[in-house]
Design a protein around this motif. Structure first.
Motif, PDB file in Angstrom:
ATOM      1  N   SER A  16     -27.306  53.461  29.420  1.00 47.74           N
ATOM      2  CA  SER A  16     -26.492  54.671  29.266  1.00 47.74           C
ATOM      3  C   SER A  16     -25.914  55.092  30.609  1.00 47.74           C
ATOM      4  O   SER A  16     -24.736  55.454  30.702  1.00 47.74           O
ATOM      5  CB  SER A  16     -27.331  55.819  28.696  1.00 47.74           C
ATOM      6  OG  SER A  16     -27.827  55.467  27.434  1.00 47.74           O
ATOM      7  N   GLY A  17     -26.731  55.026  31.647  1.00 46.86           N
ATOM      8  CA  GLY A  17     -26.255  55.375  32.979  1.00 46.86           C
ATOM      9  C   GLY A  17     -25.161  54.428  33.453  1.00 46.86           C
ATOM     10  O   GLY A  17     -24.180  54.845  34.058  1.00 46.86           O
ATOM     11  N   ALA A  18     -25.311  53.165  33.133  1.00 45.11           N
ATOM     12  CA  ALA A  18     -24.296  52.182  33.509  1.00 45.11           C
ATOM     13  C   ALA A  18     -22.996  52.464  32.760  1.00 45.11           C
ATOM     14  O   ALA A  18     -21.911  52.369  33.339  1.00 45.11           O
ATOM     15  CB  ALA A  18     -24.793  50.774  33.211  1.00 45.11           C
ATOM     16  N   LEU A  19     -23.106  52.822  31.491  1.00 45.76           N
ATOM     17  CA  LEU A  19     -21.913  53.153  30.714  1.00 45.76           C
ATOM     18  C   LEU A  19     -21.222  54.391  31.267  1.00 45.76           C
ATOM     19  O   LEU A  19     -19.990  54.431  31.378  1.00 45.76           O
ATOM     20  CB  LEU A  19     -22.270  53.371  29.239  1.00 45.76           C
ATOM     21  CG  LEU A  19     -22.638  52.116  28.455  1.00 45.76           C
ATOM     22  CD1 LEU A  19     -23.102  52.486  27.051  1.00 45.76           C
ATOM     23  CD2 LEU A  19     -21.464  51.168  28.385  1.00 45.76           C
ATOM     24  N   VAL A  20     -22.014  55.380  31.638  1.00 42.06           N
ATOM     25  CA  VAL A  20     -21.444  56.595  32.213  1.00 42.06           C
ATOM     26  C   VAL A  20     -20.730  56.261  33.518  1.00 42.06           C
ATOM     27  O   VAL A  20     -19.629  56.756  33.788  1.00 42.06           O
ATOM     28  CB  VAL A  20     -22.536  57.677  32.423  1.00 42.06           C
ATOM     29  CG1 VAL A  20     -22.011  58.821  33.271  1.00 42.06           C
ATOM     30  CG2 VAL A  20     -23.050  58.179  31.084  1.00 42.06           C
ATOM     31  N   ALA A  21     -21.312  55.393  34.324  1.00 46.43           N
ATOM     32  CA  ALA A  21     -20.677  54.988  35.580  1.00 46.43           C
ATOM     33  C   ALA A  21     -19.368  54.243  35.308  1.00 46.43           C
ATOM     34  O   ALA A  21     -18.366  54.472  35.991  1.00 46.43           O
ATOM     35  CB  ALA A  21     -21.627  54.113  36.395  1.00 46.43           C
ATOM     36  N   GLU A  22     -19.365  53.365  34.302  1.00 47.26           N
ATOM     37  CA  GLU A  22     -18.135  52.646  33.952  1.00 47.26           C
ATOM     38  C   GLU A  22     -17.062  53.615  33.449  1.00 47.26           C
ATOM     39  O   GLU A  22     -15.883  53.475  33.792  1.00 47.26           O
ATOM     40  CB  GLU A  22     -18.424  51.596  32.881  1.00 47.26           C
ATOM     41  CG  GLU A  22     -19.143  50.374  33.394  1.00 47.26           C
ATOM     42  CD  GLU A  22     -19.384  49.345  32.306  1.00 47.26           C
ATOM     43  OE1 GLU A  22     -18.518  49.209  31.416  1.00 47.26           O
ATOM     44  OE2 GLU A  22     -20.424  48.693  32.345  1.00 47.26           O
ATOM     45  N   ILE A  23     -17.472  54.578  32.644  1.00 42.33           N
ATOM     46  CA  ILE A  23     -16.520  55.572  32.136  1.00 42.33           C
ATOM     47  C   ILE A  23     -15.952  56.384  33.292  1.00 42.33           C
ATOM     48  O   ILE A  23     -14.750  56.648  33.349  1.00 42.33           O
ATOM     49  CB  ILE A  23     -17.190  56.477  31.079  1.00 42.33           C
ATOM     50  CG1 ILE A  23     -17.476  55.665  29.816  1.00 42.33           C
ATOM     51  CG2 ILE A  23     -16.321  57.691  30.766  1.00 42.33           C
ATOM     52  CD1 ILE A  23     -18.365  56.378  28.812  1.00 42.33           C
ATOM     53  N   ALA A  24     -16.795  56.758  34.233  1.00 41.01           N
ATOM     54  CA  ALA A  24     -16.339  57.530  35.390  1.00 41.01           C
ATOM     55  C   ALA A  24     -15.352  56.712  36.219  1.00 41.01           C
ATOM     56  O   ALA A  24     -14.314  57.233  36.657  1.00 41.01           O
ATOM     57  CB  ALA A  24     -17.535  57.950  36.248  1.00 41.01           C
ATOM     58  N   GLU A  25     -15.641  55.440  36.400  1.00 41.77           N
ATOM     59  CA  GLU A  25     -14.741  54.573  37.170  1.00 41.77           C
ATOM     60  C   GLU A  25     -13.403  54.411  36.444  1.00 41.77           C
ATOM     61  O   GLU A  25     -12.331  54.497  37.055  1.00 41.77           O
ATOM     62  CB  GLU A  25     -15.380  53.204  37.389  1.00 41.77           C
ATOM     63  CG  GLU A  25     -14.543  52.278  38.241  1.00 41.77           C
ATOM     64  CD  GLU A  25     -15.212  50.912  38.456  1.00 41.77           C
ATOM     65  OE1 GLU A  25     -14.509  50.013  38.927  1.00 41.77           O
ATOM     66  OE2 GLU A  25     -16.403  50.758  38.147  1.00 41.77           O
ATOM     67  N   ALA A  26     -13.463  54.203  35.123  1.00 41.37           N
ATOM     68  CA  ALA A  26     -12.228  54.064  34.338  1.00 41.37           C
ATOM     69  C   ALA A  26     -11.425  55.360  34.369  1.00 41.37           C
ATOM     70  O   ALA A  26     -10.193  55.332  34.471  1.00 41.37           O
ATOM     71  CB  ALA A  26     -12.564  53.678  32.901  1.00 41.37           C
ATOM     72  N   SER A  27     -12.112  56.486  34.307  1.00 43.86           N
ATOM     73  CA  SER A  27     -11.427  57.779  34.367  1.00 43.86           C
ATOM     74  C   SER A  27     -10.746  57.975  35.710  1.00 43.86           C
ATOM     75  O   SER A  27      -9.631  58.494  35.783  1.00 43.86           O
ATOM     76  CB  SER A  27     -12.411  58.922  34.119  1.00 43.86           C
ATOM     77  OG  SER A  27     -12.923  58.857  32.807  1.00 43.86           O
ATOM     78  N   ASP A  28     -11.402  57.546  36.773  1.00 46.74           N
ATOM     79  CA  ASP A  28     -10.814  57.644  38.109  1.00 46.74           C
ATOM     80  C   ASP A  28      -9.556  56.783  38.215  1.00 46.74           C
ATOM     81  O   ASP A  28      -8.529  57.229  38.724  1.00 46.74           O
ATOM     82  CB  ASP A  28     -11.839  57.220  39.161  1.00 46.74           C
ATOM     83  CG  ASP A  28     -11.352  57.436  40.576  1.00 46.74           C
ATOM     84  OD1 ASP A  28     -10.886  58.563  40.877  1.00 46.74           O
ATOM     85  OD2 ASP A  28     -11.426  56.484  41.382  1.00 46.74           O
ATOM     86  N   LYS A  29      -9.637  55.560  37.689  1.00 46.55           N
ATOM     87  CA  LYS A  29      -8.459  54.677  37.704  1.00 46.55           C
ATOM     88  C   LYS A  29      -7.335  55.282  36.877  1.00 46.55           C
ATOM     89  O   LYS A  29      -6.165  55.223  37.264  1.00 46.55           O
ATOM     90  CB  LYS A  29      -8.823  53.300  37.164  1.00 46.55           C
ATOM     91  CG  LYS A  29      -9.652  52.470  38.110  1.00 46.55           C
ATOM     92  CD  LYS A  29      -9.976  51.109  37.519  1.00 46.55           C
ATOM     93  CE  LYS A  29     -10.825  50.290  38.460  1.00 46.55           C
ATOM     94  NZ  LYS A  29     -11.153  48.974  37.882  1.00 46.55           N
ATOM     95  N   GLN A  30      -7.686  55.860  35.746  1.00 42.68           N
ATOM     96  CA  GLN A  30      -6.681  56.478  34.882  1.00 42.68           C
ATOM     97  C   GLN A  30      -6.032  57.664  35.595  1.00 42.68           C
ATOM     98  O   GLN A  30      -4.807  57.829  35.549  1.00 42.68           O
ATOM     99  CB  GLN A  30      -7.329  56.934  33.579  1.00 42.68           C
ATOM    100  CG  GLN A  30      -6.342  57.434  32.546  1.00 42.68           C
ATOM    101  CD  GLN A  30      -7.025  57.822  31.254  1.00 42.68           C
ATOM    102  OE1 GLN A  30      -8.118  58.377  31.274  1.00 42.68           O
ATOM    103  NE2 GLN A  30      -6.386  57.527  30.140  1.00 42.68           N
ATOM    104  N   ALA A  31      -6.823  58.472  36.268  1.00 39.53           N
ATOM    105  CA  ALA A  31      -6.287  59.623  37.000  1.00 39.53           C
ATOM    106  C   ALA A  31      -5.336  59.162  38.103  1.00 39.53           C
ATOM    107  O   ALA A  31      -4.276  59.762  38.307  1.00 39.53           O
ATOM    108  CB  ALA A  31      -7.428  60.455  37.585  1.00 39.53           C
ATOM    109  N   LYS A  32      -5.698  58.087  38.799  1.00 41.79           N
ATOM    110  CA  LYS A  32      -4.819  57.555  39.847  1.00 41.79           C
ATOM    111  C   LYS A  32      -3.526  57.020  39.247  1.00 41.79           C
ATOM    112  O   LYS A  32      -2.447  57.205  39.812  1.00 41.79           O
ATOM    113  CB  LYS A  32      -5.532  56.470  40.651  1.00 41.79           C
ATOM    114  CG  LYS A  32      -6.606  57.030  41.565  1.00 41.79           C
ATOM    115  CD  LYS A  32      -7.356  55.945  42.296  1.00 41.79           C
ATOM    116  CE  LYS A  32      -8.463  56.576  43.148  1.00 41.79           C
ATOM    117  NZ  LYS A  32      -9.313  55.570  43.776  1.00 41.79           N
ATOM    118  N   GLY A  33      -3.631  56.365  38.095  1.00 34.91           N
ATOM    119  CA  GLY A  33      -2.437  55.871  37.416  1.00 34.91           C
ATOM    120  C   GLY A  33      -1.526  57.004  36.980  1.00 34.91           C
ATOM    121  O   GLY A  33      -0.301  56.919  37.117  1.00 34.91           O
ATOM    122  N   ILE A  34      -2.117  58.061  36.465  1.00 41.08           N
ATOM    123  CA  ILE A  34      -1.327  59.227  36.048  1.00 41.08           C
ATOM    124  C   ILE A  34      -0.659  59.867  37.254  1.00 41.08           C
ATOM    125  O   ILE A  34       0.496  60.281  37.186  1.00 41.08           O
ATOM    126  CB  ILE A  34      -2.220  60.232  35.284  1.00 41.08           C
ATOM    127  CG1 ILE A  34      -2.597  59.648  33.921  1.00 41.08           C
ATOM    128  CG2 ILE A  34      -1.524  61.578  35.118  1.00 41.08           C
ATOM    129  CD1 ILE A  34      -3.662  60.425  33.184  1.00 41.08           C
TER     130      ILE A  34
END
Length: 81
Positions: A16-34
């Motif tokens: 679960s922690g690994a998934l949360v970390a992956e989601i956080a990383e994907a969200s960061d990439k998405q924010a940078k893309g936006i």
């Protein structure tokens, strides 16, 4: 809580922690893309604004030229014997 129970909970929570970390990383990439997209749209807006201003100036100059041509034509008609 016993050591065995803690160990079992830790193994369960780790994915679960690994998934949360992956989601956080994907969200960061998405924010940078936006952010990049917003910057691109802002640049496009600037170009559109400059183009619109240039078109307005060109239209004004064309109107002025048309007026001067009309005046010259009228002058030349009135000047002929």
């Amino acid at each position: 809580m016993t050591i065995i129970a803690y160990s079992r909970d830790e193994r369960t929570l780790w994915p679960s922690g690994a998934l949360v970390a992956e989601i956080a990383e994907a969200s960061d990439k998405q924010a940078k893309g936006i952010e990049q997209l917003n910057n691109a749209v802002a640049e496009i807006d600037k170009v559109v604004q400059r183009t619109a201003a240039s078109a307005e100036e060109s239209a004004s100059a064309a109107e002025e030229m048309r007026f001067r041509c009309d005046m010259t034509f009228q002058w030349s008609r009135n000047s002929m014997p």
